[in-house]
Scaffold this motif. Structure first.
Motif, PDB file in Angstrom:
ATOM      1  N   TYR A 105      70.066  22.039  79.932  1.00  0.00           N
ATOM      2  CA  TYR A 105      69.659  22.992  78.896  1.00  0.00           C
ATOM      3  C   TYR A 105      68.568  22.373  78.018  1.00  0.00           C
ATOM      4  O   TYR A 105      68.805  21.414  77.299  1.00  0.00           O
ATOM      5  CB  TYR A 105      70.880  23.387  78.051  1.00  0.00           C
ATOM      6  CG  TYR A 105      70.577  24.320  76.916  1.00  0.00           C
ATOM      7  CD1 TYR A 105      71.071  24.079  75.635  1.00  0.00           C
ATOM      8  CD2 TYR A 105      69.800  25.470  77.099  1.00  0.00           C
ATOM      9  CE1 TYR A 105      70.806  24.942  74.582  1.00  0.00           C
ATOM     10  CE2 TYR A 105      69.525  26.343  76.056  1.00  0.00           C
ATOM     11  CZ  TYR A 105      70.031  26.078  74.800  1.00  0.00           C
ATOM     12  OH  TYR A 105      69.767  26.933  73.768  1.00  0.00           O
TER      13      TYR A 105
ATOM     14  N   ARG B 166      63.007  29.439  85.548  1.00  0.00           N
ATOM     15  CA  ARG B 166      64.318  30.019  85.304  1.00  0.00           C
ATOM     16  C   ARG B 166      64.169  31.502  85.017  1.00  0.00           C
ATOM     17  O   ARG B 166      63.295  31.900  84.224  1.00  0.00           O
ATOM     18  CB  ARG B 166      65.013  29.323  84.126  1.00  0.00           C
ATOM     19  CG  ARG B 166      66.470  29.714  83.952  1.00  0.00           C
ATOM     20  CD  ARG B 166      67.015  29.292  82.608  1.00  0.00           C
ATOM     21  NE  ARG B 166      66.508  30.165  81.541  1.00  0.00           N
ATOM     22  CZ  ARG B 166      66.907  30.088  80.277  1.00  0.00           C
ATOM     23  NH1 ARG B 166      67.786  29.168  79.904  1.00  0.00           N
ATOM     24  NH2 ARG B 166      66.415  30.912  79.352  1.00  0.00           N
TER      25      ARG B 166
ATOM     26  N   ILE C 174      61.639  28.253  75.671  1.00  0.00           N
ATOM     27  CA  ILE C 174      62.347  29.544  75.583  1.00  0.00           C
ATOM     28  C   ILE C 174      61.924  30.265  74.317  1.00  0.00           C
ATOM     29  O   ILE C 174      61.525  31.426  74.330  1.00  0.00           O
ATOM     30  CB  ILE C 174      63.877  29.324  75.576  1.00  0.00           C
ATOM     31  CG1 ILE C 174      64.318  28.662  76.873  1.00  0.00           C
ATOM     32  CG2 ILE C 174      64.617  30.634  75.359  1.00  0.00           C
ATOM     33  CD1 ILE C 174      65.723  28.077  76.822  1.00  0.00           C
ATOM     34  N   ARG C 175      61.950  29.555  73.209  1.00  0.00           N
ATOM     35  CA  ARG C 175      61.593  30.162  71.911  1.00  0.00           C
ATOM     36  C   ARG C 175      60.111  30.571  71.921  1.00  0.00           C
ATOM     37  O   ARG C 175      59.747  31.636  71.415  1.00  0.00           O
ATOM     38  CB  ARG C 175      61.874  29.203  70.764  1.00  0.00           C
ATOM     39  CG  ARG C 175      63.307  28.693  70.645  1.00  0.00           C
ATOM     40  CD  ARG C 175      64.070  29.408  69.566  1.00  0.00           C
ATOM     41  NE  ARG C 175      64.760  30.569  70.050  1.00  0.00           N
ATOM     42  CZ  ARG C 175      65.090  31.603  69.278  1.00  0.00           C
ATOM     43  NH1 ARG C 175      64.734  31.627  68.027  1.00  0.00           N
ATOM     44  NH2 ARG C 175      65.778  32.610  69.796  1.00  0.00           N
TER      45      ARG C 175
ATOM     46  N   GLY D 185      62.825  35.779  80.325  1.00  0.00           N
ATOM     47  CA  GLY D 185      62.824  34.548  79.541  1.00  0.00           C
ATOM     48  C   GLY D 185      64.167  34.192  78.931  1.00  0.00           C
ATOM     49  O   GLY D 185      65.055  33.644  79.583  1.00  0.00           O
ATOM     50  N   GLY D 186      64.348  34.518  77.642  1.00  0.00           N
ATOM     51  CA  GLY D 186      65.522  34.074  76.887  1.00  0.00           C
ATOM     52  C   GLY D 186      66.840  34.574  77.467  1.00  0.00           C
ATOM     53  O   GLY D 186      66.920  35.666  78.018  1.00  0.00           O
ATOM     54  N   GLY D 187      67.865  33.737  77.334  1.00  0.00           N
ATOM     55  CA  GLY D 187      69.199  34.085  77.828  1.00  0.00           C
ATOM     56  C   GLY D 187      69.888  35.046  76.887  1.00  0.00           C
ATOM     57  O   GLY D 187      70.894  34.717  76.246  1.00  0.00           O
TER      58      GLY D 187
ATOM     59  N   TYR E 284      79.411  29.841  79.221  1.00  0.00           N
ATOM     60  CA  TYR E 284      79.348  30.808  80.315  1.00  0.00           C
ATOM     61  C   TYR E 284      80.596  30.958  81.165  1.00  0.00           C
ATOM     62  O   TYR E 284      80.607  31.781  82.085  1.00  0.00           O
ATOM     63  CB  TYR E 284      78.160  30.456  81.235  1.00  0.00           C
ATOM     64  CG  TYR E 284      76.851  30.412  80.501  1.00  0.00           C
ATOM     65  CD1 TYR E 284      76.160  29.230  80.319  1.00  0.00           C
ATOM     66  CD2 TYR E 284      76.317  31.574  79.932  1.00  0.00           C
ATOM     67  CE1 TYR E 284      74.967  29.186  79.620  1.00  0.00           C
ATOM     68  CE2 TYR E 284      75.133  31.540  79.226  1.00  0.00           C
ATOM     69  CZ  TYR E 284      74.466  30.347  79.062  1.00  0.00           C
ATOM     70  OH  TYR E 284      73.293  30.291  78.363  1.00  0.00           O
TER      71      TYR E 284
ATOM     72  N   PHE F 162      71.566  33.169  84.648  1.00  0.00           N
ATOM     73  CA  PHE F 162      70.276  32.707  85.165  1.00  0.00           C
ATOM     74  C   PHE F 162      70.258  32.451  86.674  1.00  0.00           C
ATOM     75  O   PHE F 162      71.284  32.067  87.251  1.00  0.00           O
ATOM     76  CB  PHE F 162      69.881  31.399  84.461  1.00  0.00           C
ATOM     77  CG  PHE F 162      69.983  31.460  82.975  1.00  0.00           C
ATOM     78  CD1 PHE F 162      71.002  30.794  82.310  1.00  0.00           C
ATOM     79  CD2 PHE F 162      69.080  32.204  82.225  1.00  0.00           C
ATOM     80  CE1 PHE F 162      71.115  30.861  80.929  1.00  0.00           C
ATOM     81  CE2 PHE F 162      69.184  32.273  80.846  1.00  0.00           C
ATOM     82  CZ  PHE F 162      70.191  31.611  80.193  1.00  0.00           C
TER      83      PHE F 162
ATOM     84  N   ASN G 105      73.346  26.279  82.789  1.00  0.00           N
ATOM     85  CA  ASN G 105      71.999  26.655  82.331  1.00  0.00           C
ATOM     86  C   ASN G 105      71.112  25.431  82.570  1.00  0.00           C
ATOM     87  O   ASN G 105      71.382  24.382  82.012  1.00  0.00           O
ATOM     88  CB  ASN G 105      72.043  26.972  80.834  1.00  0.00           C
ATOM     89  CG  ASN G 105      70.712  27.419  80.290  1.00  0.00           C
ATOM     90  OD1 ASN G 105      69.690  27.379  80.991  1.00  0.00           O
ATOM     91  ND2 ASN G 105      70.683  27.821  79.047  1.00  0.00           N
TER      92      ASN G 105
HETATM   93  O1  G9A Z   1      67.725  31.151  77.117  1.00  0.00           O
HETATM   94  C1  G9A Z   1      68.475  30.257  76.671  1.00  0.00           C
HETATM   95  O2  G9A Z   1      69.004  29.411  77.427  1.00  0.00           O
HETATM   96  C2  G9A Z   1      68.735  30.171  75.223  1.00  0.00           C
HETATM   97  C3  G9A Z   1      68.567  31.216  74.456  1.00  0.00           C
HETATM   98  C4  G9A Z   1      68.607  31.024  72.979  1.00  0.00           C
HETATM   99  C5  G9A Z   1      67.208  31.212  72.452  1.00  0.00           C
HETATM  100  O3  G9A Z   1      66.803  32.381  72.329  1.00  0.00           O
HETATM  101  O4  G9A Z   1      66.510  30.217  72.218  1.00  0.00           O
END
Ligand code: G9A
Ligand code: PMP
Length: 386
Positions: free
Chosen positions: A114, A361, A6-7, A21-23, A199, A318, A168
Protein backbone atom coordinates in the motif's frame (compact mmCIF):
# COMPACT_ATOMS: atom_id res chain seq x y z
CA UNK A 1 7.76 13.69 1.83
CA UNK A 2 6.52 12.22 -1.43
CA UNK A 3 3.11 12.64 -3.07
CA UNK A 4 0.53 9.86 -3.04
CA UNK A 5 -0.09 8.83 -6.66
CA UNK A 6 -3.63 8.00 -5.50
CA UNK A 7 -4.34 11.42 -4.00
CA UNK A 8 -2.67 13.15 -6.96
CA UNK A 9 -5.08 11.33 -9.29
CA UNK A 10 -7.97 13.24 -7.76
CA UNK A 11 -6.70 16.22 -9.82
CA UNK A 12 -7.48 14.31 -12.99
CA UNK A 13 -10.98 13.37 -11.91
CA UNK A 14 -13.04 15.33 -14.44
CA UNK A 15 -16.54 14.41 -15.61
CA UNK A 16 -15.41 12.97 -18.94
CA UNK A 17 -12.58 10.82 -17.51
CA UNK A 18 -13.38 7.28 -16.37
CA UNK A 19 -11.21 6.76 -13.29
CA UNK A 20 -10.00 3.41 -11.97
CA UNK A 21 -7.94 5.37 -9.42
CA UNK A 22 -8.84 5.74 -5.74
CA UNK A 23 -10.13 2.78 -3.74
CA UNK A 24 -13.50 4.38 -3.21
CA UNK A 25 -16.58 2.38 -2.19
CA UNK A 26 -19.59 2.44 -4.51
CA UNK A 27 -21.65 5.33 -3.08
CA UNK A 28 -24.76 3.16 -3.32
CA UNK A 29 -23.33 1.09 -0.46
CA UNK A 30 -23.41 3.97 2.02
CA UNK A 31 -26.17 3.24 4.62
CA UNK A 32 -27.50 6.78 4.29
CA UNK A 33 -30.93 6.23 5.82
CA UNK A 34 -29.51 4.37 8.79
CA UNK A 35 -26.89 7.08 9.31
CA UNK A 36 -29.52 9.83 9.14
CA UNK A 37 -31.58 8.11 11.85
CA UNK A 38 -28.49 7.53 13.98
CA UNK A 39 -27.34 11.16 13.68
CA UNK A 40 -30.76 12.33 14.88
CA UNK A 41 -30.66 9.81 17.73
CA UNK A 42 -27.12 10.79 18.83
CA UNK A 43 -27.96 14.51 18.83
CA UNK A 44 -31.12 13.76 20.80
CA UNK A 45 -29.69 11.25 23.29
CA UNK A 46 -26.23 12.64 24.14
CA UNK A 47 -25.42 15.83 22.20
CA UNK A 48 -23.01 17.21 24.81
CA UNK A 49 -20.77 14.13 24.67
CA UNK A 50 -20.96 13.81 20.87
CA UNK A 51 -20.06 17.46 20.23
CA UNK A 52 -17.36 17.80 22.90
CA UNK A 53 -13.60 17.06 23.00
CA UNK A 54 -13.00 13.40 23.79
CA UNK A 55 -10.41 10.93 25.10
CA UNK A 56 -7.40 10.34 22.84
CA UNK A 57 -7.87 6.55 22.89
CA UNK A 58 -11.47 6.94 21.73
CA UNK A 59 -15.01 6.75 23.10
CA UNK A 60 -15.35 3.80 25.49
CA UNK A 61 -18.73 2.80 24.04
CA UNK A 62 -17.16 2.51 20.58
CA UNK A 63 -14.13 0.58 21.81
CA UNK A 64 -16.53 -1.84 23.52
CA UNK A 65 -18.51 -2.26 20.28
CA UNK A 66 -15.32 -2.76 18.25
CA UNK A 67 -14.15 -5.42 20.72
CA UNK A 68 -17.48 -7.26 20.35
CA UNK A 69 -17.47 -6.86 16.55
CA UNK A 70 -13.86 -8.03 16.24
CA UNK A 71 -14.47 -11.13 18.33
CA UNK A 72 -17.82 -12.14 16.81
CA UNK A 73 -16.96 -11.33 13.21
CA UNK A 74 -13.16 -11.71 13.00
CA UNK A 75 -12.39 -14.11 15.85
CA UNK A 76 -10.06 -11.56 17.46
CA UNK A 77 -10.23 -11.43 21.26
CA UNK A 78 -9.64 -7.90 22.55
CA UNK A 79 -10.66 -5.70 25.47
CA UNK A 80 -11.34 -1.93 25.12
CA UNK A 81 -7.90 -1.32 26.70
CA UNK A 82 -6.36 -3.02 23.64
CA UNK A 83 -8.08 -0.64 21.23
CA UNK A 84 -7.34 2.92 20.11
CA UNK A 85 -9.63 4.69 17.64
CA UNK A 86 -7.82 6.61 14.89
CA UNK A 87 -8.62 9.11 12.14
CA UNK A 88 -8.89 6.42 9.51
CA UNK A 89 -6.39 3.58 9.57
CA UNK A 90 -4.17 6.00 7.68
CA UNK A 91 -3.52 7.71 11.01
CA UNK A 92 -2.59 4.32 12.50
CA UNK A 93 0.04 3.98 9.77
CA UNK A 94 1.38 7.43 10.70
CA UNK A 95 1.42 6.48 14.40
CA UNK A 96 3.45 3.35 13.57
CA UNK A 97 6.10 5.56 11.98
CA UNK A 98 6.02 8.16 14.72
CA UNK A 99 6.29 5.58 17.53
CA UNK A 100 8.56 2.92 16.06
CA UNK A 101 10.73 4.21 13.21
CA UNK A 102 14.11 5.88 13.72
CA UNK A 103 16.34 6.70 10.72
CA UNK A 104 17.90 3.54 9.32
CA UNK A 105 15.49 1.15 11.04
CA UNK A 106 14.28 -1.68 8.81
CA UNK A 107 10.61 -2.06 7.92
CA UNK A 108 9.78 -5.17 5.93
CA UNK A 109 6.76 -5.11 3.59
CA UNK A 110 5.21 -7.05 0.79
CA UNK A 111 6.34 -5.81 -2.64
CA UNK A 112 4.12 -4.24 -3.97
CA UNK A 113 2.34 -2.85 -0.94
CA UNK A 114 0.00 0.00 0.00
CA UNK A 115 1.76 3.12 -1.24
CA UNK A 116 0.31 5.46 1.41
CA UNK A 117 1.95 3.33 4.11
CA UNK A 118 5.30 3.85 2.40
CA UNK A 119 4.46 7.53 2.02
CA UNK A 120 3.74 7.88 5.77
CA UNK A 121 6.89 6.02 6.83
CA UNK A 122 9.40 7.63 4.44
CA UNK A 123 9.18 10.78 6.59
CA UNK A 124 10.95 8.77 9.36
CA UNK A 125 13.71 7.60 6.98
CA UNK A 126 13.51 3.80 7.39
CA UNK A 127 15.29 1.23 5.29
CA UNK A 128 12.36 -0.33 3.42
CA UNK A 129 12.82 -3.99 2.51
CA UNK A 130 10.31 -5.51 0.08
CA UNK A 131 9.45 -9.23 -0.05
CA UNK A 132 7.97 -10.65 -3.27
CA UNK A 133 4.50 -12.21 -3.45
CA UNK A 134 3.04 -15.11 -5.37
CA UNK A 135 -0.55 -16.30 -5.72
CA UNK A 136 -0.51 -17.27 -2.04
CA UNK A 137 0.67 -13.86 -0.81
CA UNK A 138 4.01 -12.90 0.71
CA UNK A 139 6.66 -15.57 0.02
CA UNK A 140 7.52 -16.17 3.66
CA UNK A 141 10.48 -18.41 2.79
CA UNK A 142 12.13 -15.35 1.21
CA UNK A 143 11.11 -13.20 4.19
CA UNK A 144 12.84 -15.68 6.52
CA UNK A 145 16.04 -15.53 4.46
CA UNK A 146 15.98 -11.74 4.42
CA UNK A 147 15.43 -11.61 8.19
CA UNK A 148 18.44 -13.89 8.74
CA UNK A 149 20.61 -11.66 6.52
CA UNK A 150 19.38 -8.49 8.22
CA UNK A 151 19.91 -9.89 11.70
CA UNK A 152 23.45 -10.97 10.70
CA UNK A 153 24.11 -7.36 9.59
CA UNK A 154 22.91 -6.11 13.00
CA UNK A 155 19.93 -4.31 11.39
CA UNK A 156 17.16 -3.05 13.69
CA UNK A 157 13.98 -4.61 12.22
CA UNK A 158 11.02 -2.67 13.66
CA UNK A 159 8.10 -4.56 12.12
CA UNK A 160 6.84 -6.67 9.23
CA UNK A 161 3.91 -5.01 7.44
CA UNK A 162 1.37 -7.21 5.68
CA UNK A 163 -2.07 -6.80 4.12
CA UNK A 164 -2.81 -10.53 4.13
CA UNK A 165 -6.38 -10.47 2.85
CA UNK A 166 -7.38 -9.11 -0.58
CA UNK A 167 -4.14 -7.12 -0.57
CA UNK A 168 -3.85 -3.55 -1.81
CA UNK A 169 -2.75 -3.32 -4.66
CA UNK A 170 -2.60 -6.96 -5.85
CA UNK A 171 -5.94 -8.31 -4.54
CA UNK A 172 -4.08 -11.47 -3.48
CA UNK A 173 -4.85 -13.32 -0.22
CA UNK A 174 -2.21 -15.02 1.94
CA UNK A 175 -2.97 -18.70 2.58
CA UNK A 176 -3.64 -19.89 6.13
CA UNK A 177 -0.42 -21.94 6.10
CA UNK A 178 1.59 -18.87 5.14
CA UNK A 179 -0.08 -16.89 7.94
CA UNK A 180 0.97 -19.51 10.49
CA UNK A 181 4.48 -19.64 8.96
CA UNK A 182 4.79 -15.83 9.11
CA UNK A 183 3.73 -15.82 12.77
CA UNK A 184 6.23 -18.61 13.51
CA UNK A 185 9.07 -16.62 11.87
CA UNK A 186 8.08 -13.53 13.89
CA UNK A 187 8.09 -15.60 17.10
CA UNK A 188 11.48 -17.14 16.28
CA UNK A 189 13.15 -13.79 15.52
CA UNK A 190 11.17 -11.78 18.11
CA UNK A 191 9.58 -9.47 15.51
CA UNK A 192 6.31 -7.52 15.46
CA UNK A 193 3.76 -7.99 12.67
CA UNK A 194 1.51 -5.15 11.53
CA UNK A 195 -1.61 -6.65 9.97
CA UNK A 196 -3.50 -4.06 7.95
CA UNK A 197 -7.00 -5.38 7.26
CA UNK A 198 -9.51 -3.11 5.50
CA UNK A 199 -10.68 -5.79 3.05
CA UNK A 200 -11.32 -9.12 4.77
CA UNK A 201 -15.00 -8.17 4.87
CA UNK A 202 -15.06 -8.58 1.07
CA UNK A 203 -13.89 -12.07 0.18
CA UNK A 204 -15.80 -13.12 -2.93
CA UNK A 205 -14.94 -16.81 -2.87
CA UNK A 206 -14.97 -18.95 0.31
CA UNK A 207 -11.35 -19.04 1.48
CA UNK A 208 -10.51 -20.59 4.86
CA UNK A 209 -8.35 -17.82 6.31
CA UNK A 210 -8.40 -16.03 9.65
CA UNK A 211 -6.84 -12.73 10.66
CA UNK A 212 -3.25 -13.34 11.78
CA UNK A 213 -4.24 -11.44 14.93
CA UNK A 214 -6.73 -14.22 15.69
CA UNK A 215 -3.79 -16.67 15.78
CA UNK A 216 -1.62 -14.35 17.88
CA UNK A 217 -1.12 -15.83 21.35
CA UNK A 218 1.79 -13.58 22.39
CA UNK A 219 0.61 -10.07 21.50
CA UNK A 220 2.97 -9.99 18.50
CA UNK A 221 0.46 -8.59 16.00
CA UNK A 222 -0.65 -4.97 15.75
CA UNK A 223 -3.98 -5.16 13.90
CA UNK A 224 -5.44 -2.27 11.88
CA UNK A 225 -8.93 -2.01 10.43
CA UNK A 226 -11.32 0.68 9.32
CA UNK A 227 -14.93 1.80 8.90
CA UNK A 228 -14.07 3.22 5.47
CA UNK A 229 -15.05 0.27 3.37
CA UNK A 230 -17.88 -1.12 5.51
CA UNK A 231 -19.60 2.11 6.61
CA UNK A 232 -18.29 5.33 4.98
CA UNK A 233 -14.76 6.62 4.27
CA UNK A 234 -15.94 10.18 4.89
CA UNK A 235 -16.15 9.36 8.59
CA UNK A 236 -12.35 8.98 8.67
CA UNK A 237 -12.56 6.33 11.38
CA UNK A 238 -10.18 3.41 11.89
CA UNK A 239 -8.91 1.42 14.85
CA UNK A 240 -5.87 -0.44 16.16
CA UNK A 241 -5.98 -3.62 18.25
CA UNK A 242 -2.69 -4.23 20.08
CA UNK A 243 -1.17 -4.96 23.47
CA UNK A 244 -1.75 -2.24 26.05
CA UNK A 245 1.73 -0.71 26.03
CA UNK A 246 1.55 -0.24 22.24
CA UNK A 247 -1.86 1.43 22.69
CA UNK A 248 -0.34 3.70 25.34
CA UNK A 249 2.47 4.79 23.00
CA UNK A 250 -0.03 5.37 20.17
CA UNK A 251 -2.11 7.46 22.57
CA UNK A 252 0.94 9.55 23.47
CA UNK A 253 1.81 10.11 19.80
CA UNK A 254 -1.80 10.88 18.85
CA UNK A 255 -2.24 13.52 21.57
CA UNK A 256 -0.04 15.97 19.68
CA UNK A 257 -1.43 14.97 16.25
CA UNK A 258 -5.14 15.67 16.71
CA UNK A 259 -6.02 15.32 20.44
CA UNK A 260 -8.80 12.80 19.65
CA UNK A 261 -10.78 11.29 16.80
CA UNK A 262 -14.09 13.12 16.26
CA UNK A 263 -16.47 12.13 19.07
CA UNK A 264 -19.38 12.78 16.75
CA UNK A 265 -18.43 10.11 14.20
CA UNK A 266 -17.38 7.72 16.96
CA UNK A 267 -20.82 7.81 18.58
CA UNK A 268 -22.46 7.39 15.17
CA UNK A 269 -20.31 4.37 14.28
CA UNK A 270 -20.81 2.85 17.75
CA UNK A 271 -24.57 3.06 17.23
CA UNK A 272 -24.15 1.70 13.70
CA UNK A 273 -22.38 -1.37 15.08
CA UNK A 274 -24.95 -1.67 17.88
CA UNK A 275 -27.78 -1.62 15.34
CA UNK A 276 -25.95 -4.18 13.12
CA UNK A 277 -25.96 -1.74 10.20
CA UNK A 278 -22.56 -3.05 9.01
CA UNK A 279 -23.41 -6.77 9.07
CA UNK A 280 -26.85 -6.13 7.55
CA UNK A 281 -25.24 -4.22 4.64
CA UNK A 282 -22.26 -6.49 3.97
CA UNK A 283 -23.89 -9.29 1.87
CA UNK A 284 -25.22 -6.70 -0.61
CA UNK A 285 -21.86 -4.92 -0.79
CA UNK A 286 -19.93 -8.20 -1.22
CA UNK A 287 -22.23 -9.35 -4.04
CA UNK A 288 -22.05 -5.99 -5.81
CA UNK A 289 -18.24 -5.91 -5.65
CA UNK A 290 -17.94 -9.52 -6.84
CA UNK A 291 -20.08 -8.70 -9.87
CA UNK A 292 -18.00 -5.59 -10.56
CA UNK A 293 -14.77 -7.59 -10.27
CA UNK A 294 -16.14 -10.14 -12.73
CA UNK A 295 -17.22 -7.36 -15.10
CA UNK A 296 -13.71 -5.91 -15.11
CA UNK A 297 -12.08 -9.36 -15.58
CA UNK A 298 -14.40 -9.99 -18.55
CA UNK A 299 -13.59 -6.61 -20.09
CA UNK A 300 -9.85 -7.23 -19.67
CA UNK A 301 -10.25 -10.57 -21.46
CA UNK A 302 -12.21 -8.91 -24.25
CA UNK A 303 -10.12 -5.83 -24.94
CA UNK A 304 -6.53 -6.24 -23.71
CA UNK A 305 -3.82 -7.03 -26.31
CA UNK A 306 -1.35 -9.92 -25.91
CA UNK A 307 1.43 -9.24 -23.41
CA UNK A 308 -0.87 -7.75 -20.76
CA UNK A 309 -1.53 -9.84 -17.62
CA UNK A 310 -3.55 -9.29 -14.44
CA UNK A 311 -4.39 -10.79 -11.07
CA UNK A 312 -7.72 -12.43 -10.25
CA UNK A 313 -8.41 -10.85 -6.83
CA UNK A 314 -10.09 -13.04 -4.19
CA UNK A 315 -11.75 -9.96 -2.75
CA UNK A 316 -11.24 -6.29 -2.01
CA UNK A 317 -11.28 -3.43 -4.52
CA UNK A 318 -8.42 -3.81 -6.97
CA UNK A 319 -6.98 -5.69 -9.95
CA UNK A 320 -3.22 -5.47 -10.54
CA UNK A 321 -2.30 -5.24 -14.23
CA UNK A 322 1.13 -5.78 -15.77
CA UNK A 323 1.70 -4.19 -19.19
CA UNK A 324 4.45 -5.17 -21.68
CA UNK A 325 7.92 -4.23 -20.33
CA UNK A 326 8.46 -1.35 -22.75
CA UNK A 327 5.55 0.59 -21.23
CA UNK A 328 6.16 3.07 -18.38
CA UNK A 329 2.71 3.42 -16.84
CA UNK A 330 3.53 6.77 -15.25
CA UNK A 331 4.08 8.11 -18.79
CA UNK A 332 1.12 6.12 -20.11
CA UNK A 333 -1.19 7.81 -17.58
CA UNK A 334 -0.73 11.22 -19.19
CA UNK A 335 -1.78 9.93 -22.61
CA UNK A 336 -4.52 7.76 -21.14
CA UNK A 337 -6.14 10.74 -19.42
CA UNK A 338 -5.68 13.39 -22.10
CA UNK A 339 -6.31 11.31 -25.22
CA UNK A 340 -8.39 8.35 -24.04
CA UNK A 341 -10.13 9.86 -20.97
CA UNK A 342 -9.30 6.99 -18.62
CA UNK A 343 -7.24 7.07 -15.40
CA UNK A 344 -5.52 4.46 -13.22
CA UNK A 345 -2.83 4.38 -10.50
CA UNK A 346 0.65 3.78 -11.96
CA UNK A 347 2.30 0.84 -10.22
CA UNK A 348 5.79 2.15 -9.41
CA UNK A 349 4.69 3.92 -6.20
CA UNK A 350 3.57 0.62 -4.65
CA UNK A 351 7.14 -0.74 -4.69
CA UNK A 352 9.66 0.08 -1.94
CA UNK A 353 12.24 1.12 -4.57
CA UNK A 354 9.74 2.27 -7.24
CA UNK A 355 11.56 -0.16 -9.54
CA UNK A 356 8.67 -1.75 -11.45
CA UNK A 357 7.51 0.72 -14.10
CA UNK A 358 5.09 -1.32 -16.24
CA UNK A 359 2.34 -2.11 -13.73
CA UNK A 360 -0.90 -0.36 -12.77
CA UNK A 361 -3.68 -0.72 -10.24
CA UNK A 362 -7.32 -0.66 -11.29
CA UNK A 363 -10.19 -0.05 -8.88
CA UNK A 364 -13.47 -1.78 -9.78
CA UNK A 365 -15.72 -0.84 -6.85
CA UNK A 366 -16.35 2.83 -7.67
CA UNK A 367 -17.03 2.95 -11.45
CA UNK A 368 -20.40 1.80 -12.80
CA UNK A 369 -20.65 -1.41 -14.82
CA UNK A 370 -20.87 0.65 -18.02
CA UNK A 371 -17.81 2.69 -17.04
CA UNK A 372 -15.87 -0.50 -16.25
CA UNK A 373 -16.46 -1.87 -19.75
CA UNK A 374 -15.91 1.43 -21.56
CA UNK A 375 -12.91 2.40 -19.41
CA UNK A 376 -11.13 -0.93 -20.02
CA UNK A 377 -11.83 -0.56 -23.75
CA UNK A 378 -10.22 2.90 -23.68
CA UNK A 379 -7.31 1.67 -21.55
CA UNK A 380 -6.62 -1.17 -24.01
CA UNK A 381 -6.49 1.40 -26.84
CA UNK A 382 -4.02 3.50 -24.84
CA UNK A 383 -1.82 0.43 -24.21
CA UNK A 384 -1.96 -0.62 -27.88
CA UNK A 385 -0.93 2.89 -28.88
CA UNK A 386 2.01 3.02 -26.42
O1 G9A B 1 -6.96 3.79 -3.26
C1 G9A B 1 -6.48 3.55 -2.13
O2 G9A B 1 -5.81 2.51 -1.92
C2 G9A B 1 -6.67 4.51 -1.03
C3 G9A B 1 -7.65 5.37 -1.07
C4 G9A B 1 -7.66 6.47 -0.06
C5 G9A B 1 -7.37 7.76 -0.79
O3 G9A B 1 -8.30 8.28 -1.43
O4 G9A B 1 -6.22 8.21 -0.77
C1 PMP C 1 -4.21 -1.26 2.99
C2 PMP C 1 -4.84 0.05 3.40
N1 PMP C 1 -4.51 0.59 4.61
C3 PMP C 1 -5.03 1.76 5.00
C4 PMP C 1 -5.92 2.45 4.21
C5 PMP C 1 -6.45 3.79 4.69
O1 PMP C 1 -7.80 3.71 4.89
P1 PMP C 1 -8.58 4.68 5.88
O2 PMP C 1 -7.64 5.75 6.33
O3 PMP C 1 -9.71 5.21 5.05
O4 PMP C 1 -9.03 3.82 7.01
C6 PMP C 1 -6.32 1.93 2.98
C7 PMP C 1 -7.31 2.69 2.11
N2 PMP C 1 -7.46 2.30 0.87
C8 PMP C 1 -5.76 0.71 2.56
O5 PMP C 1 -6.07 0.17 1.36
Amino acid sequence: MTASEIRELLRWATADVISFGGGMPDPSTFPIEDIAKIVAYVLEAYPHKALQYGSTEGVLELRQEIAKFSESFRGIRARPENIIVTVGSQEALELLGRVFIDPGDVVITENPTYLAALQAWRVYQPRLVGVPMDEHGMVVEILEERVKQLKAEGARIKFIYTIPTAQNPSGLTMSQDRRKYLLEVAERFDLMIVEDDPYSYFLFEPIEVSPIKALDKNDRVIYLSTASKIFAPGFRLGWVIAKEDVVKWFNLAKQSLNLNTSNFVQYIFAEGLRRNVVLKNLPHVRDLYKRKRDAMLAALETYMPPGVSWTRPSGGMFIWVTAPPHIDTKELLKTAVTQYKVAFVPGHGFFVDQSVRNAMRLNFTYPSFEQINEGIRRLAMAIKGA
